[in-house]
Enzyme design. Structure first.
Site, PDB file in Angstrom:
ATOM      1  N   GLU A  10      38.445  38.992  39.312  1.00  0.00           N
ATOM      2  CA  GLU A  10      37.809  37.778  38.780  1.00  0.00           C
ATOM      3  C   GLU A  10      37.249  37.951  37.586  1.00  0.00           C
ATOM      4  OE1 GLU A  10      35.220  35.909  42.061  1.00  0.00           O
ATOM      5  OE2 GLU A  10      35.520  37.766  42.944  1.00  0.00           O
TER       6      GLU A  10
ATOM      7  N   ARG B 137      37.025  50.690  50.045  1.00  0.00           N
ATOM      8  CA  ARG B 137      36.942  50.657  48.588  1.00  0.00           C
ATOM      9  C   ARG B 137      36.418  52.062  48.217  1.00  0.00           C
ATOM     10  NH1 ARG B 137      31.659  47.173  47.270  1.00  0.00           N
ATOM     11  NH2 ARG B 137      31.793  48.672  45.306  1.00  0.00           N
TER      12      ARG B 137
ATOM     13  N   LYS C  11      29.160  44.672  40.715  1.00  0.00           N
ATOM     14  CA  LYS C  11      29.100  44.232  39.536  1.00  0.00           C
ATOM     15  C   LYS C  11      27.775  43.538  39.256  1.00  0.00           C
ATOM     16  CE  LYS C  11      33.847  42.593  38.856  1.00  0.00           C
ATOM     17  NZ  LYS C  11      34.681  41.360  38.610  1.00  0.00           N
TER      18      LYS C  11
END
Length: 567
Positions: free
Chosen positions: A36, A261, A271
Site C-alpha cells: 500500500e 512477519r 508503519k
C-alpha cells in the site's frame, strides 16, 4: 538469485512443489509484492520482496509489483516512487509488470454489481460507528443491519448513485451479505465500498467511492493470474473472505499462503509508529539512517546482498514467535562489507604529532593495501610528512598496564609507515595536551624494523598538511531497549509509550575529523572501513561534491559471530 538456484527448503516451497507435481495452475509460479503506498518500506517488506521474487526466480516464474492503492487519503506519489526505488535496489525485477489496484477499479465495480444482482451485497445506511457497534465480538454474534434485505433493484440504484457522488462521505456503504453469526468476524457482512470524496493520486476525481482493501486485494491477484499469494500472518483470518469473494464471482482463484512477519530487536516495524517518529521529529525523515526503512538502511550503508543474506538466514516460519536479533543483521552486513569495503584511515578526534627528526620539507608516498580480503582491490599511495594526526585516545600520559598505544617513551607502529617514539607531550595553558613530539626510525619504513624489534601497538594516522577536514555522523541504535514496545506498567500509567525508549545518543555529529585526502572525492553510496572504527558510507542526502559526509554504518565488533562460534 539465478533461476536454477534453490535456497533452503521451507513450507512455502513444499506447497509450491506439491502444486507443481499435481499440475496445479498448469505448472506456473507467479508471485507478487503488493504494498500500500501509504509509507516507506521497511526491512520486513524487504524480506517479503526477496521471498516473492526469489520464489519466482527459483521456479522460472514471474513476479509482479502491484500497488494496492485503495485509500487516497493516506497515499502519496512520494511513497509510490520510494517503493519502486527500494524494490529495484533490492534487485527484484518485475520487468513490464508494474500494476495498480486502481487499474482495476472499473472491473471491481462491475463485480460488485454482479454480487448485488445475485443478492450477495447490499447498500447500508448505518454509519461506520454503528457498523462497528453491531459487528459483535469473538464470543457474541453480530446484529443484522435493518437495511440488509433491501430489494436488489433498490441496491443497484443506490450503488450507482453512490458512484455518481450523490451522497456525502460516510452516508452509505456497500456490504457483502454473508453471515452476521460467523465465528470469523471478517465474514460478518464486511464493507466492500465506502463513499469518499477524495482525489486519488492516479485516477484524480473520477471516483467518489473506493473499494476496501479486503475487496480489492484478492480480485487484483485474480486479474493478474497470481498463482501463490504470499502474505504475512495477520491476513490469515482474511483468507476465508477472499475465498468467498472469488467463489461467489466464479473467477480464477489464486492460493493464499501466510508466513510469520519479521520482527527485529531494538526496532519498531509498525508503519503508524514509524510515521510518528517522522512527524514528531525524532528522526530527520523516512530515510533517516536510524530507521528500519529500506531507504534508511541504504543511506546507512547496507547493501542489497547483506539483506538477502539476512533474509535467507532468518528463513520462513509458519507461526509467529521468534524475534530476529539485530546482531545477526549486522553480522550479515559486516560479512559483505569485509569483502568489498576499502580500508582507509580517518582520525575522528585528532591530536597533532610532530616528528622532530623528519625533514620539514619532505613528503613521501606510502603504499597502502586497499583490502587484504580482496587482492583485486590493489593498493593506493598515502602522503606522509613531518606533521600527522592520530586519535586523541591513542595517547595516554599516565597509561595503565597493557596500554599498548602511545605514551611518553613508548614506541608504536604507524600503519603502513614507520615506528615512532614519543618524546614529549605539549600542553596549553589549561593543561590540555595539544601536541606530541616524537621521533621516527627511518629504517622501519613499511612498519618493520630491520633489527627485528617488535611493538604491540599499531596506530592509524593522516598527514596534517594533506588530510581534509570532514564531518562524520556516528549512528547508534535508535532505541536503547531490546524490545522498545514493551512498556512497564508504571510507564504506561504515566502515559509513556515506545518513544520512552529512544536512545538520546543515537546520533553524534563529529566535526573537525581529519580524513585521508582521497576520501574528499568519495561519492554518495561509497563504502569504506575506517581502520579501528568500523564501516562508513557516504551520505546520499546531505553530501555535496568535494564535501562528503560519512555515516557510521556498523562497528567492527561482531557479537553474533562470537555467539555462533560458541554454539
Amino acid at each position: 538469485m539465478a533461476s536454477d538456484e534453490r535456497a533452503t527448503s521451507n513450507f512455502i516451497r513444499d506447497i509450491i512443489d506439491d502444486d507443481l507435481a499435481k499440475g496445479t495452475y498448469d505448472g506456473r509460479v507467479h508471485t507478487r509484492f503488493p504494498p500500500e503506498p501509504n509509507g516507506y518500506l521497511h526491512i520486513g517488506h524487504a524480506k517479503s520482496i526477496l521471498l516473492n521474487y526469489g520464489l519466482a526466480q527459483t521456479y522460472g516464474g514471474k513476479f509482479n509489483l502491484r500497488f494496492d492503492d485503495t485509500n487516497p487519503t493516506k497515499e502519496e506519489e512520494e511513497y509510490v516512487n520510494s517503493i519502486i526505488e527500494d524494490v529495484r535496489w533490492l534487485g527484484a525485477d518485475w520487468e513490464d509488470r508494474l500494476f495498480f489496484a486502481s487499474d482495476y477499479f472499473p472491473q471491481l465495480y462491475e463485480w460488485a454489481v454482479q454480487l448485488i444482482k445475485a443478492g450477495k451485497a447490499y447498500v447500508d445506511d448505518l454509519t461506520p460507528e454503528e457498523i462497528r457497534a453491531t459487528r459483535g465480538t469473538l464470543t457474541e454474534p453480530g446484529q443484522e443491519s435493518p437495511f440488509r434485505n433491501r430489494p436488489i433493484e433498490e441496491n443497484l440504484d443506490l450503488f450507482e448513485r453512490m458512484k455518481n457522488g450523490e451522497f456525502p462521505n460516510g452516508a452509505k456503504t456497500l456490504r457483502a451479505k454473508i453471515d452476521m453469526g460467523a465465528g470469523n468476524v471478517n465474514l460478518r457482512d464486511p464493507v466492500m465500498y465506502r463513499v469518499l470524496h477524495a482525489r486519488h493520486h492516479r485516477t484524480g476525481d473520477a471516483w467518489c467511492i473506493y473499494p476496501m482493501y479486503d475487496w480489492a486485494h484478492g480480485q487484483s491477484d485474480s486479474v493478474e493470474g497470481i498463482t501463490h499469494s504470499i502474505c504475512t500472518l495477520e491476513f490469515e483470518d482474511h483468507r476465508p473472505l477472499y475465498n468467498w469473494f472469488l467463489d461467489q464471482l466464479g473467477i480464477y482463484h489464486p492460493r493464499q499462503i501466510e508466513f510469520a512477519r519479521l520482527d527485529l530487536t531494538y526496532t519498531v516495524m509498525s508503519k503508524r509508529k514509524l510515521l510518528r517518529l517522522v512527524q514528531e521529529k525524532y528522526v530527520d525523515g523516512w530515510d533517516d539512517p536510524r530507521m528500519p526503512t529500506i531507504s534508511g538502511l541504504r543511506r546507512r550503508g547496507y547493501t542489497p546482498e547483506s539483506l538477502r543474506d539476512f533474509a535467507e538466514r532468518v528463513g520462513v516460519a509458519k507461526k509467529k514467535g521468534s524475534v530476529a536479533d539485530l546482531a545477526l543483521l549486522e553480522h550479515c552486513l559486516r560479512d559483505d562489507l569485509n569483502k568489498r569495503a576499502r580500508r582507509v584511515m580517518a582520525v575522528l578526534d585528532p591530536l597533532k604529532v610532530v616528528i622532530t627528526n623528519y625533514p620539514e620539507d619532505r613528503v613521501e608516498e606510502i603504499e597502502a593495501v586497499n583490502n587484504p580480503e580482496n587482492a583485486a582491490e590493489g593498493t593506493r599511495m598515502v602522503p606522509f610528512a613531518r606533521e600527522i594526526y592520530i586519535e586523541r585516545d591513542d595517547f595516554m600520559e599516565h597509561p595503565p598496564a597493557k596500554f599498548f598505544r602511545l605514551s611518553p617513551g613508548a614506541e608504536v607502529r604507524l600503519k603502513h609507515a614507520y615506528f615512532i617514539r614519543c618524546q614529549e607531550a605539549v600542553k596549553d595553558a589549561a593543561g590540555k595536551i595539544v601536541e606530541l613530539r616524537c621521533t621516527y626510525d627511518p629504517a622501519s619504513r613499511g612498519g618493520e624494523a630491520p633489527d627485528g624489534r617488535k611493538v604491540k601497538g599499531t596506530l592509524h594516522w593522516v598527514s596534517a598538511a594533506h588530510a581534509f577536514e570532514g564531518e562524520v555522523r556516528w549512528y547508534e541504535n535508535l532505541f536503547s531497549n531490546e524490545f522498545p514496545e514493551e512498556i512497564a506498567p508504571e510507564e504506561a500509567a504515566a502515559g509513556k509509550d515506545f518513544t520512552a525508549h529512544i536512545n538520546p545518543h543515537s546520533l553524534r555529529i563529529l566535526t573537525g575529523c581529519r580524513l585521508e585526502p582521497m576520501l574528499k572525492e568519495a561519492r554518495p553510496g561509497d563504502r569504506f572501513q575506517f581502520l579501528r572504527h568500523g564501516y562508513f558510507c557516504v551520505d546520499n542526502k546531505f553530501s555535496a561534491p568535494g564535501r562528503p559526509i560519512f555515516n557510521r554504518t556498523v562497528g567492527l565488533r561482531d557479537t553474533w559471530a562470537k555467539l555462533a562460534a560458541k554454539d
